[in-house]
Write a protein that holds these residues in place. Structure first.
Motif, PDB file in Angstrom:
ATOM      1  N   MET A   1      57.355  25.455 -11.235  1.00  0.00           N
ATOM      2  CA  MET A   1      56.169  26.137 -11.759  1.00  0.00           C
ATOM      3  C   MET A   1      56.229  27.625 -11.405  1.00  0.00           C
ATOM      4  O   MET A   1      56.989  28.063 -10.559  1.00  0.00           O
ATOM      5  CB  MET A   1      54.886  25.509 -11.197  1.00  0.00           C
ATOM      6  N   HIS A   2      55.365  28.392 -12.051  1.00  0.00           N
ATOM      7  CA  HIS A   2      55.293  29.830 -11.804  1.00  0.00           C
ATOM      8  C   HIS A   2      54.920  30.067 -10.342  1.00  0.00           C
ATOM      9  O   HIS A   2      53.940  29.530  -9.843  1.00  0.00           O
ATOM     10  CB  HIS A   2      54.227  30.441 -12.715  1.00  0.00           C
ATOM     11  N   PRO A   3      55.712  30.866  -9.601  1.00  0.00           N
ATOM     12  CA  PRO A   3      55.466  31.010  -8.159  1.00  0.00           C
ATOM     13  C   PRO A   3      54.290  31.911  -7.791  1.00  0.00           C
ATOM     14  O   PRO A   3      53.849  31.884  -6.641  1.00  0.00           O
ATOM     15  CB  PRO A   3      56.781  31.608  -7.649  1.00  0.00           C
ATOM     16  N   HIS A   4      53.799  32.757  -8.702  1.00  0.00           N
ATOM     17  CA  HIS A   4      52.651  33.640  -8.422  1.00  0.00           C
ATOM     18  C   HIS A   4      52.908  34.514  -7.192  1.00  0.00           C
ATOM     19  O   HIS A   4      52.148  34.499  -6.229  1.00  0.00           O
ATOM     20  CB  HIS A   4      51.370  32.827  -8.244  1.00  0.00           C
ATOM     21  N   LEU A   5      53.971  35.264  -7.213  1.00  0.00           N
ATOM     22  CA  LEU A   5      54.346  36.108  -6.090  1.00  0.00           C
ATOM     23  C   LEU A   5      53.756  37.506  -6.256  1.00  0.00           C
ATOM     24  O   LEU A   5      53.480  37.946  -7.360  1.00  0.00           O
ATOM     25  CB  LEU A   5      55.866  36.199  -6.006  1.00  0.00           C
ATOM     26  N   SER A   6      53.585  38.199  -5.129  1.00  0.00           N
ATOM     27  CA  SER A   6      52.952  39.520  -5.209  1.00  0.00           C
ATOM     28  C   SER A   6      53.714  40.608  -4.470  1.00  0.00           C
ATOM     29  O   SER A   6      53.435  41.790  -4.678  1.00  0.00           O
ATOM     30  CB  SER A   6      51.513  39.451  -4.671  1.00  0.00           C
ATOM     31  N   GLU A  16      65.705  32.746  -2.294  1.00  0.00           N
ATOM     32  CA  GLU A  16      66.586  32.067  -1.345  1.00  0.00           C
ATOM     33  C   GLU A  16      66.186  30.608  -1.173  1.00  0.00           C
ATOM     34  O   GLU A  16      67.040  29.714  -1.142  1.00  0.00           O
ATOM     35  CB  GLU A  16      66.546  32.800  -0.007  1.00  0.00           C
ATOM     36  N   ALA A  17      64.890  30.340  -1.084  1.00  0.00           N
ATOM     37  CA  ALA A  17      64.422  28.965  -0.878  1.00  0.00           C
ATOM     38  C   ALA A  17      64.732  28.060  -2.053  1.00  0.00           C
ATOM     39  O   ALA A  17      64.896  26.841  -1.883  1.00  0.00           O
ATOM     40  CB  ALA A  17      62.915  28.979  -0.605  1.00  0.00           C
ATOM     41  N   ASN A  18      64.834  28.634  -3.256  1.00  0.00           N
ATOM     42  CA  ASN A  18      65.061  27.830  -4.458  1.00  0.00           C
ATOM     43  C   ASN A  18      66.513  27.855  -4.927  1.00  0.00           C
ATOM     44  O   ASN A  18      66.824  27.359  -6.010  1.00  0.00           O
ATOM     45  CB  ASN A  18      64.138  28.305  -5.580  1.00  0.00           C
ATOM     46  N   GLY A  19      67.384  28.415  -4.109  1.00  0.00           N
ATOM     47  CA  GLY A  19      68.805  28.398  -4.441  1.00  0.00           C
ATOM     48  C   GLY A  19      69.142  29.150  -5.709  1.00  0.00           C
ATOM     49  O   GLY A  19      70.089  28.797  -6.423  1.00  0.00           O
ATOM     50  N   ILE A  20      68.380  30.221  -6.027  1.00  0.00           N
ATOM     51  CA  ILE A  20      68.625  31.000  -7.249  1.00  0.00           C
ATOM     52  C   ILE A  20      69.927  31.783  -7.094  1.00  0.00           C
ATOM     53  O   ILE A  20      70.121  32.525  -6.129  1.00  0.00           O
ATOM     54  CB  ILE A  20      67.448  31.960  -7.520  1.00  0.00           C
ATOM     55  N   ARG A  21      70.819  31.619  -8.051  1.00  0.00           N
ATOM     56  CA  ARG A  21      72.139  32.265  -7.976  1.00  0.00           C
ATOM     57  C   ARG A  21      72.238  33.528  -8.819  1.00  0.00           C
ATOM     58  O   ARG A  21      73.105  34.369  -8.584  1.00  0.00           O
ATOM     59  CB  ARG A  21      73.212  31.265  -8.401  1.00  0.00           C
ATOM     60  N   ARG A  22      71.378  33.653  -9.822  1.00  0.00           N
ATOM     61  CA  ARG A  22      71.406  34.826 -10.684  1.00  0.00           C
ATOM     62  C   ARG A  22      69.981  35.259 -11.012  1.00  0.00           C
ATOM     63  O   ARG A  22      69.080  34.421 -11.090  1.00  0.00           O
ATOM     64  CB  ARG A  22      72.178  34.534 -11.979  1.00  0.00           C
ATOM     65  N   VAL A  23      69.825  36.557 -11.228  1.00  0.00           N
ATOM     66  CA  VAL A  23      68.511  37.105 -11.572  1.00  0.00           C
ATOM     67  C   VAL A  23      68.669  37.977 -12.813  1.00  0.00           C
ATOM     68  O   VAL A  23      69.502  38.888 -12.845  1.00  0.00           O
ATOM     69  CB  VAL A  23      67.911  37.932 -10.420  1.00  0.00           C
ATOM     70  N   GLU A  24      67.865  37.698 -13.805  1.00  0.00           N
ATOM     71  CA  GLU A  24      67.837  38.487 -15.037  1.00  0.00           C
ATOM     72  C   GLU A  24      66.712  39.509 -14.937  1.00  0.00           C
ATOM     73  O   GLU A  24      65.549  39.154 -14.721  1.00  0.00           O
ATOM     74  CB  GLU A  24      67.599  37.561 -16.225  1.00  0.00           C
ATOM     75  N   VAL A  91      60.001  34.431 -12.460  1.00  0.00           N
ATOM     76  CA  VAL A  91      59.916  33.025 -12.847  1.00  0.00           C
ATOM     77  C   VAL A  91      61.317  32.449 -12.968  1.00  0.00           C
ATOM     78  O   VAL A  91      62.301  33.180 -13.118  1.00  0.00           O
ATOM     79  CB  VAL A  91      59.176  32.837 -14.197  1.00  0.00           C
ATOM     80  N   ARG A  92      61.395  31.153 -12.921  1.00  0.00           N
ATOM     81  CA  ARG A  92      62.669  30.475 -13.148  1.00  0.00           C
ATOM     82  C   ARG A  92      62.981  30.480 -14.639  1.00  0.00           C
ATOM     83  O   ARG A  92      62.087  30.373 -15.479  1.00  0.00           O
ATOM     84  CB  ARG A  92      62.591  29.037 -12.636  1.00  0.00           C
ATOM     85  N   ASP A  93      64.249  30.627 -14.966  1.00  0.00           N
ATOM     86  CA  ASP A  93      64.696  30.472 -16.339  1.00  0.00           C
ATOM     87  C   ASP A  93      64.899  28.987 -16.593  1.00  0.00           C
ATOM     88  O   ASP A  93      65.829  28.387 -16.049  1.00  0.00           O
ATOM     89  CB  ASP A  93      66.011  31.229 -16.558  1.00  0.00           C
ATOM     90  N   ALA A 101      66.719  33.105 -12.246  1.00  0.00           N
ATOM     91  CA  ALA A 101      65.349  33.594 -12.337  1.00  0.00           C
ATOM     92  C   ALA A 101      65.314  34.780 -13.289  1.00  0.00           C
ATOM     93  O   ALA A 101      66.326  35.436 -13.538  1.00  0.00           O
ATOM     94  CB  ALA A 101      64.819  34.001 -10.969  1.00  0.00           C
ATOM     95  N   SER A 102      64.129  35.041 -13.827  1.00  0.00           N
ATOM     96  CA  SER A 102      63.931  36.180 -14.721  1.00  0.00           C
ATOM     97  C   SER A 102      62.732  36.974 -14.236  1.00  0.00           C
ATOM     98  O   SER A 102      61.719  36.385 -13.807  1.00  0.00           O
ATOM     99  CB  SER A 102      63.702  35.693 -16.158  1.00  0.00           C
ATOM    100  N   ILE A 103      62.852  38.295 -14.295  1.00  0.00           N
ATOM    101  CA  ILE A 103      61.751  39.149 -13.847  1.00  0.00           C
ATOM    102  C   ILE A 103      61.586  40.312 -14.814  1.00  0.00           C
ATOM    103  O   ILE A 103      62.572  40.878 -15.314  1.00  0.00           O
ATOM    104  CB  ILE A 103      62.004  39.650 -12.402  1.00  0.00           C
ATOM    105  N   LEU A 104      60.351  40.637 -15.126  1.00  0.00           N
ATOM    106  CA  LEU A 104      60.052  41.768 -16.000  1.00  0.00           C
ATOM    107  C   LEU A 104      59.993  43.050 -15.172  1.00  0.00           C
ATOM    108  O   LEU A 104      59.513  43.039 -14.030  1.00  0.00           O
ATOM    109  CB  LEU A 104      58.727  41.549 -16.722  1.00  0.00           C
TER     110      LEU A 104
END
Length: 463
Positions: A1-6, A16-24, A91-93, A101-104
């Motif tokens: 789900m959307h993590p709602h980070l600030s 790191e906690a979600n094992g994300i290997r790439r970020v868009e 957010v996760r892709d 993950a993808s970030i605007l």
């Protein structure tokens, strides 16, 4: 789900906690094309951003570089701009095989213009930041907005008919595909035949925090509408921007294409992106409602701002030559800038609601319009109307809207002429963006008029 980070620390811990290997990292250009790059997570953790050439904000929908833009605004040295992540949009892709993950991103850059006479602040040219600036102006006036879009699109096949027209996509829920041979308006059965696509789309939206609440078959063959729950304008524009990408990619994976171009079939209704807009003041009250529960004059003034700028605003809300075909069929899209209560033929509709929830619906934008620019325009023009106490024309609630007095431009060239000289658009977007948008669109205008197949070639996947 959307993590709602600030914050950056929260975002980096989540990666790191979600094992994300790439970020868009992506940003919105003047179209609906997401531009950016993909970094390995280790590189992203080190840089917390990226740099890209500033010329990306000067491109046409085909990736062209108009000579006038690079003679007057963007230097031909192609200076960098910095992509600054908005941590709340991480957010996760849901479609990537590798955990991604993808970030605007917003954009930072200042440089001397190509003409050598001005300093360019790229933030004044970026659609997402223009909307943020408008929301700051709205807050300074003592208001907050909530908006909800209704977004239409078509599902079509890659292969064209013998006459060059698009083929309507066939349902995919069973071994024998559902064939829509006539208008299945609001058909639950036809919509259900695309359940594999819509199930995946809905799941992907939930992962990215896109607040869709339902979908259904619309009036044209192969046409569907998705409804969004109300929310804060920037988040809603982000949601539409991301939704288009998900719909296009998932459709391809299911053997068809999702398109938001304004008029895939010339004899059918076109693609709309209607926005419902309400305001609240610092006390949480609806400024469109008077103390006795009746409509406050601010409601008329908000509409007055929309009407006063309608002919110019069409340059944003119908951004391509092809877009104007949609506006030339008044039974399927507004053809004049009239307003009224519960009348779906007007451009500016006041839906029936209780006093606390009084709102407006702006029905001019096509599905090919940029959501950030569309919302900035609507909020800016409405606020100008309230501040200047602009009165709208006569209400049109009991008849179809066909007034010649509110007629809209018939083509993009006319709309750009109006756009360049409209004081409300200048106040809303600022002179630098008005100039950039005009130069890009006049270049595109020449491209489109020279190529009769431009819409299907370039807008099918990019609008």
């Amino acid at each position: 789900m959307h993590p709602h980070l600030s914050t950056a620390d929260e975002a980096l811990a989540w990666l790191e906690a979600n094992g994300i290997r790439r970020v868009e990292l992506v940003f919105a250009d003047l179209t609906s094309v997401a531009r950016g790059k993909i970094l390995g997570t280790a590189s992203f953790l080190e840089t917390a951003g990226a740099k890209m050439p500033s010329l990306l904000l000067g491109l046409t929908v085909t990736g062209g570089e108009p000579e006038a833009v690079f003679d007057r605004i963007f230097p031909q040295t192609f200076p960098d701009m910095a992509l600054r992540p908005d941590w709340s949009t991480l957010v996760r892709d849901p479609l990537a095989k590798v955990p991604t993950a993808s970030i605007l991103c917003d954009i930072e850059a200042r440089f001397t213009a190509a003409d050598g006479q001005r300093q360019v602040n790229v933030a004044e040219l970026a659609p997402r930041q223009l909307l943020k600036q408008m929301l700051n102006r709205l807050a300074a006036a003592g208001y907050r907005a909530r908006v909800a879009p209704e977004l239409e699109f078509f599902l079509v096949h890659e292969q064209r008919n013998a006459d060059g027209s698009l083929q309507v996509a066939h349902g995919m829920s069973a071994r024998v595909p559902h064939v829509e041979s006539s208008h299945d308006v609001s058909s639950a059965e036809t919509a259900a035949s695309f359940a594999p696509f819509f199930d995946d789309l809905w799941d992907a939206c939930e992962v990215q925090g896109i607040p869709i609440t339902g979908y259904g078959h619309e009036a044209a063959t192969g046409q569907y509408e998705v409804n969004f729950g109300p929310g804060e304008p920037l988040a809603q524009a982000d949601a539409v921007f991301r939704f288009k990408r998900l719909a296009r990619e998932l459709a391809r994976r299911h053997g068809c294409r999702a398109t938001f171009m304004a008029k895939p079939y010339l004899q059918e209704p076109g693609t709309g992106m209607h926005w419902h807009i309400s305001l609240s003041d610092v006390g949480g009250n609806n400024p469109f409602t008077d103390s006795d529960g009746s409509a406050h004059p601010r409601l008329r003034h908000f509409v007055g701002g929309w009407q006063a700028s309608a002919r110019a605003s069409i340059a944003i809300l119908a951004p391509y030559v092809h877009s104007y075909v949609r506006l030339q069929r008044p039974d399927a899209a507004p053809a004049s800038a009239e307003w009224g209560y519960d009348n779906r033929t007007v451009a500016f509709r006041i839906p029936h609601s209780d006093p606390a929830n009084r709102r407006l619906e702006h029905r001019l934008p096509g599905g090919d319009a940029n959501p950030y620019l569309s919302l900035a325009l609507m909020i800016g023009a409405g606020l100008s109307g309230m501040q200047q106490r602009l009165e709208p024309g006569p209400e049109t609630s009991d008849r179809p809207a066909v007034s010649a007095a509110g007629a809209l431009p018939l083509n993009l060239a006319q709309a750009l002429d109006e756009w360049e000289r409209c004081p409300i658009m200048l106040e809303t977007f600022g002179a630098p963006f008005v100039e950039l948008y005009t130069l890009i669109k006049r270049h595109e205008l020449d491209e489109q008029e020279a190529d009769p197949d431009f819409a299907l070639k370039h807008l099918l996947d990019r609008s």
